[in-house]
Motif scaffolding. Structure first.
Motif, PDB file in Angstrom:
ATOM      1  N   ILE A 123       0.837  -1.209   0.000  1.00 58.72           N
ATOM      2  CA  ILE A 123       0.000   0.000   0.000  1.00 58.72           C
ATOM      3  C   ILE A 123       0.872   1.259   0.000  1.00 58.72           C
ATOM      4  N   ALA A 124       1.895   1.283   0.843  1.00 59.09           N
ATOM      5  CA  ALA A 124       2.756   2.464   0.927  1.00 59.09           C
ATOM      6  C   ALA A 124       3.507   2.702  -0.374  1.00 59.09           C
ATOM      7  N   VAL A 125       4.028   1.639  -0.971  1.00 58.80           N
ATOM      8  CA  VAL A 125       4.767   1.795  -2.226  1.00 58.80           C
ATOM      9  C   VAL A 125       3.833   2.230  -3.348  1.00 58.80           C
ATOM     10  N   SER A 126       2.627   1.675  -3.386  1.00 65.23           N
ATOM     11  CA  SER A 126       1.661   2.086  -4.417  1.00 65.23           C
ATOM     12  C   SER A 126       1.350   3.571  -4.297  1.00 65.23           C
ATOM     13  N   ALA A 127       1.124   4.050  -3.085  1.00 67.06           N
ATOM     14  CA  ALA A 127       0.845   5.477  -2.876  1.00 67.06           C
ATOM     15  C   ALA A 127       2.056   6.329  -3.242  1.00 67.06           C
ATOM     16  N   LEU A 128       3.224   5.867  -2.891  1.00 68.23           N
ATOM     17  CA  LEU A 128       4.454   6.616  -3.160  1.00 68.23           C
ATOM     18  C   LEU A 128       4.686   6.768  -4.660  1.00 68.23           C
ATOM     19  N   LEU A 129       4.603   5.657  -5.391  1.00 70.17           N
ATOM     20  CA  LEU A 129       4.866   5.698  -6.825  1.00 70.17           C
ATOM     21  C   LEU A 129       3.783   6.468  -7.574  1.00 70.17           C
ATOM     22  N   ALA A 130       2.513   6.267  -7.187  1.00 69.53           N
ATOM     23  CA  ALA A 130       1.433   6.975  -7.867  1.00 69.53           C
ATOM     24  C   ALA A 130       1.502   8.477  -7.600  1.00 69.53           C
ATOM     25  N   GLY A 131       1.772   8.862  -6.367  1.00 69.05           N
ATOM     26  CA  GLY A 131       1.763  10.272  -6.004  1.00 69.05           C
ATOM     27  C   GLY A 131       2.931  11.061  -6.547  1.00 69.05           C
ATOM     28  N   LEU A 132       4.090  10.390  -6.745  1.00 69.00           N
ATOM     29  CA  LEU A 132       5.295  11.098  -7.191  1.00 69.00           C
ATOM     30  C   LEU A 132       5.688  10.732  -8.609  1.00 69.00           C
ATOM     31  N   HIS A 133       4.776  10.083  -9.327  1.00 71.56           N
ATOM     32  CA  HIS A 133       5.107   9.608 -10.672  1.00 71.56           C
ATOM     33  C   HIS A 133       5.466  10.745 -11.618  1.00 71.56           C
ATOM     34  N   THR A 134       4.752  11.849 -11.522  1.00 74.12           N
ATOM     35  CA  THR A 134       4.972  12.957 -12.452  1.00 74.12           C
ATOM     36  C   THR A 134       5.614  14.175 -11.806  1.00 74.12           C
ATOM     37  N   ARG A 135       6.009  14.077 -10.541  1.00 75.01           N
ATOM     38  CA  ARG A 135       6.603  15.232  -9.865  1.00 75.01           C
ATOM     39  C   ARG A 135       7.477  14.734  -8.729  1.00 75.01           C
ATOM     40  N   ALA A 136       8.556  15.422  -8.481  1.00 75.72           N
ATOM     41  CA  ALA A 136       9.450  15.111  -7.353  1.00 75.72           C
ATOM     42  C   ALA A 136       9.815  13.633  -7.296  1.00 75.72           C
ATOM     43  N   GLN A 137      10.125  13.051  -8.463  1.00 73.66           N
ATOM     44  CA  GLN A 137      10.395  11.617  -8.496  1.00 73.66           C
ATOM     45  C   GLN A 137      11.652  11.246  -7.705  1.00 73.66           C
ATOM     46  N   HIS A 138      12.543  12.222  -7.529  1.00 78.08           N
ATOM     47  CA  HIS A 138      13.755  11.939  -6.765  1.00 78.08           C
ATOM     48  C   HIS A 138      13.456  11.602  -5.308  1.00 78.08           C
ATOM     49  N   LEU A 139      12.259  11.965  -4.828  1.00 80.04           N
ATOM     50  CA  LEU A 139      11.913  11.684  -3.433  1.00 80.04           C
ATOM     51  C   LEU A 139      11.489  10.236  -3.209  1.00 80.04           C
ATOM     52  N   VAL A 140      11.213   9.505  -4.288  1.00 79.41           N
ATOM     53  CA  VAL A 140      10.789   8.110  -4.127  1.00 79.41           C
ATOM     54  C   VAL A 140      11.860   7.308  -3.391  1.00 79.41           C
ATOM     55  N   GLY A 141      13.126   7.555  -3.733  1.00 80.59           N
ATOM     56  CA  GLY A 141      14.212   6.822  -3.074  1.00 80.59           C
ATOM     57  C   GLY A 141      14.254   7.075  -1.582  1.00 80.59           C
ATOM     58  N   TRP A 142      13.998   8.317  -1.205  1.00 78.56           N
ATOM     59  CA  TRP A 142      14.015   8.631   0.219  1.00 78.56           C
ATOM     60  C   TRP A 142      12.796   8.027   0.910  1.00 78.56           C
ATOM     61  N   GLY A 143      11.694   7.870   0.185  1.00 82.02           N
ATOM     62  CA  GLY A 143      10.548   7.162   0.759  1.00 82.02           C
ATOM     63  C   GLY A 143      10.884   5.718   1.059  1.00 82.02           C
ATOM     64  N   PHE A 144      11.529   5.048   0.105  1.00 83.45           N
ATOM     65  CA  PHE A 144      11.962   3.671   0.335  1.00 83.45           C
ATOM     66  C   PHE A 144      12.969   3.599   1.481  1.00 83.45           C
ATOM     67  N   GLY A 145      13.726   4.680   1.672  1.00 88.91           N
ATOM     68  CA  GLY A 145      14.696   4.702   2.764  1.00 88.91           C
ATOM     69  C   GLY A 145      14.073   4.624   4.137  1.00 88.91           C
ATOM     70  N   GLY A 146      12.733   4.753   4.215  1.00 92.45           N
ATOM     71  CA  GLY A 146      12.064   4.569   5.494  1.00 92.45           C
ATOM     72  C   GLY A 146      12.318   3.207   6.104  1.00 92.45           C
ATOM     73  N   VAL A 147      12.528   2.196   5.262  1.00 87.80           N
ATOM     74  CA  VAL A 147      12.861   0.860   5.781  1.00 87.80           C
ATOM     75  C   VAL A 147      14.143   0.940   6.609  1.00 87.80           C
ATOM     76  N   GLY A 148      15.153   1.595   6.042  1.00 88.19           N
ATOM     77  CA  GLY A 148      16.416   1.744   6.765  1.00 88.19           C
ATOM     78  C   GLY A 148      16.267   2.572   8.025  1.00 88.19           C
ATOM     79  N   ALA A 149      15.436   3.615   7.950  1.00 90.46           N
ATOM     80  CA  ALA A 149      15.222   4.446   9.137  1.00 90.46           C
ATOM     81  C   ALA A 149      14.581   3.637  10.257  1.00 90.46           C
ATOM     82  N   GLY A 150      13.619   2.783   9.917  1.00 92.39           N
ATOM     83  CA  GLY A 150      12.992   1.931  10.932  1.00 92.39           C
ATOM     84  C   GLY A 150      13.980   0.962  11.545  1.00 92.39           C
ATOM     85  N   ILE A 151      14.856   0.400  10.706  1.00 94.05           N
ATOM     86  CA  ILE A 151      15.888  -0.505  11.217  1.00 94.05           C
ATOM     87  C   ILE A 151      16.828   0.244  12.159  1.00 94.05           C
ATOM     88  N   ALA A 152      17.273   1.431  11.746  1.00 97.86           N
ATOM     89  CA  ALA A 152      18.230   2.187  12.548  1.00 97.86           C
ATOM     90  C   ALA A 152      17.627   2.614  13.882  1.00 97.86           C
TER      91      ALA A 152
END
Length: 415
Positions: free
Chosen positions: A140-169
Motif C-alpha cells: 500500500i505504501a509503495v503504491s501510494a508513493l509511486l502513484a503520487g510522485l510519478h509525475t513530480r518530485a520523483q527523486h523523493l521516491v528513493g528517500w521514501g523507500f529509505g524509510g525501511v532503513g530508518a525503521g531498522i536504525a
C-alpha cells in the motif's frame, strides 16, 4: 557526490499507473514521501526486522532455541508471502486506507503480544500475522508513493523507500539502549511503541484512486525467456541469502564479540540503507542495471562473509555498511529490470520468488545452527554469490534496447 536527480529513481523502480493518482497526486511531495517512509519504517524496519536485534535477548532470557528462532523467522516470511499474494488476488487492497490502518493496528498488537506468553506455537502465530500485516503495509505504501510522485518530485521516491532503513536504525538504536537494562519483554513492548509513533505519522497517507490505464500493447517488443529466467533465479537466490544474514547477523556477531557490537552493527545497517535506493538510482543513469545488480550482489556477499573471515569490530561494522547499502538497492534494481524486460506480471512473479526464497532461507540453514550462527553467514554469502553468477548471465545478453540507454551503454553503442 551529486544529488540524485528527478528522474533517477524512476529508472530503477517499477512505475505506477500515472492515471491512478487520486488523492496522492494532490499531497505535497515531501509530506507524501515522509508519510510513506513512516509506513515502511513501521511495516518493514520495525515490524519485520526488529526481531533480528531482539533474537539474542530471547536466547539469553526466554530460553529460545536456535531451531525455534529460525522457525519464528520462517513463519514471519510465510506471512509476508501470504500478504503479498493477497494484494495480487485482491488489487483493491493496494489502494485501501482501511487496509493500511488496520494492518498498522494489527502489526502493533502482534508485537505487543509477543511477551504475553512463552508458548512457541503462539509466537509462531504472532510472527505470521505480523508478516501478513507487513506485506500489506509495504504494498500500500509503495503504491501510494509511486502513484503520487510519478509525475513530480520523483527523486523523493528513493528517500521514501529509505524509510525501511530508518525503521531498522531507530529500532536498533532503541535496542542498543535497552540491551543491558531491559528484558526481552520490554524490548518487544518498546518496538510496539515505536511502531505506534510511525503509524501515527503514516495514518493520513493519501491513497491512489483506481482508474483504468491504457493496456499494454501485446505487439510491442519483449525480451526472450532466458533473460527473465536468469533474473528470477538471481532474485530468488538473493531472497534466500540476504534473509539469512538479515535474521542472524546480530546473533552471529554477538557469538564472537561481546558488548554493544552486534546491535550497533544493526543500527549501522539501517543507517546505510536509508540513502541506498537513491544512490543506486543515481548510478543507474550511467551504468547498466544488470551490471549494477551484479556489483551489488558481489559487494553484499563479501559484506556478509566479513564477520567470519575477518573478525573484530572493524569487520563487523564494515559488514553492516556493505549489507545495509545493498539489500534495498538490489530489490529496486531487480524489480526495475523485470519491468524493463516487459514480461507480463514481472513484478508479481519476482516478488513471489523473492518471498519464497525468504521462507526457504531460515529453514535451509536450521541444521547448521548446531555449529553456531557464523556458519550460517558463510552459507548466506555463498547463496548470494550464486545470485551474482545468475546476474552475470543476465548481463551477458541483456536487451538494453527495450528501454532508455544509460550513458555508458549509449557511448559504447556509438563507438
Amino acid at each position: 557526490m551529486a544529488t540524485p536527480r528527478k528522474k533517477d529513481l524512476m529508472a530503477v523502480v517499477p512505475q505506477g499507473n500515472p492515471d491512478s493518482t487520486g488523492g496522492a497526486a494532490t499531497a505535497r511531495p515531501w509530506a507524501l514521501a515522509g508519510q510513506a517512509a513512516a509506513a515502511l519504517a513501521a511495516g518493514m524496519g520495525v515490524g519485520r526486522f526488529v526481531y533480528t536485534p531482539i533474537l539474542p535477548l530471547m536466547h539469553a532470557q526466554a530460553g529460545l532455541s536456535p531451531q525455534l528462532g529460525a522457525g519464528l523467522a520462517t513463519s514471519n516470511y510465510a506471512g509476508y508471502l501470504v500478504g503479498a499474494l493477497a494484494t495480487i488476488a485482491v488489487p483493491a487492497l493496494a489502494r485501501a486506507r482501511l487496509a493500511l490502518r488496520g494492518s498498522l493496528v494489527v502489526l502493533t498488537a502482534s508485537l505487543a503480544l509477543m511477551p504475553a506468553t512463552r508458548a512457541g506455537d503462539v509466537w509462531l502465530g504472532l510472527r505470521f500475522v505480523a508478516g501478513v500485516a507487513s506485506a500489506l503495509i509495504f504494498v500500500i505504501a509503495v503504491s501510494a508513493l509511486l502513484a503520487g510522485l510519478h509525475t513530480r518530485a520523483q527523486h523523493l521516491v528513493g528517500w521514501g523507500f529509505g524509510g525501511v532503513g530508518a525503521g531498522i536504525a531507530l529500532s536498533g538504536g532503541l535496542l542498543l539502549v535497552l540491551r543491558t537494562t531491559a528484558t526481552w519483554q520490554q524490548a518487544w513492548w518498546s518496538a510496539a511503541g515505536l511502531t505506534v509513533v510511525f503509524a501515527i505519522l503514516a495514518w493520513r497517507l493519501p491513497m491512489p484512486a483506481h482508474r483504468a490505464g491504457p493496456a499494454a500493447s501485446p505487439g510491442g517488443p519483449q525480451a526472450g525467456p532466458r533473460a527473465f529466467t536468469a533474473l528470477l533465479t538471481s532474485y530468488s537466490l538473493e531472497g534466500i541469502g540476504y534473509i539469512i544474514a538479515g535474521t542472524f547477523l546480530v546473533a552471529a556477531i554477538d557469538q564472537s564479540a561481546s558488548g554493544w557490537l552486534g546491535t550497533g552493527a544493526w543500527v549501522l545497517v539501517g543507517l546505510a540503507a536509508v540513502p541506498s535506493p537513491a544512490l543506486w538510482a543515481w548510478l543507474s543513469r550511467t551504468w547498466s542495471r544488470p551490471a549494477l545488480l551484479l556489483v551489488a550482489l558481489v559487494v553484499q556477499a563479501v559484506g556478509i562473509a566479513l564477520p567470519v573471515l575477518g573478525g573484530g569490530a572493524a569487520a563487523a561494522l564494515a559488514s553492516a555498511i556493505l549489507f545495509g547499502g545493498t539489500f534495498l538497492g538490489i530489490s529496486t534494481l531487480a524489480l526495475a529490470v523485470g519491468t524493463h524486460l516487459r514480461v507480463a506480471r514481472a513484478v508479481a512473479i519476482l516478488t513471489t520468488g523473492y518471498s519464497a526464497g525468504q521462507i526457504l532461507g531460515p529453514v535451509a540453514v536450521a541444521p547448521l545452527l548446531h555449529h553456531g550462527y557464523q556458519v550460517t553467514l558463510l552459507a548466506s554469502a555463498g547463496v548470494v554469490a550464486l545470485a551474482a553468477v545468475a546476474a552475470g548471465v543476465l548481463r551477458l545478453r541483456f536487451p538494453h534496447d527495450l528501454g532508455p540507454l544509460p550513458s555508458r551503454v549509449r557511448a559504447t553503442r556509438l563507438k
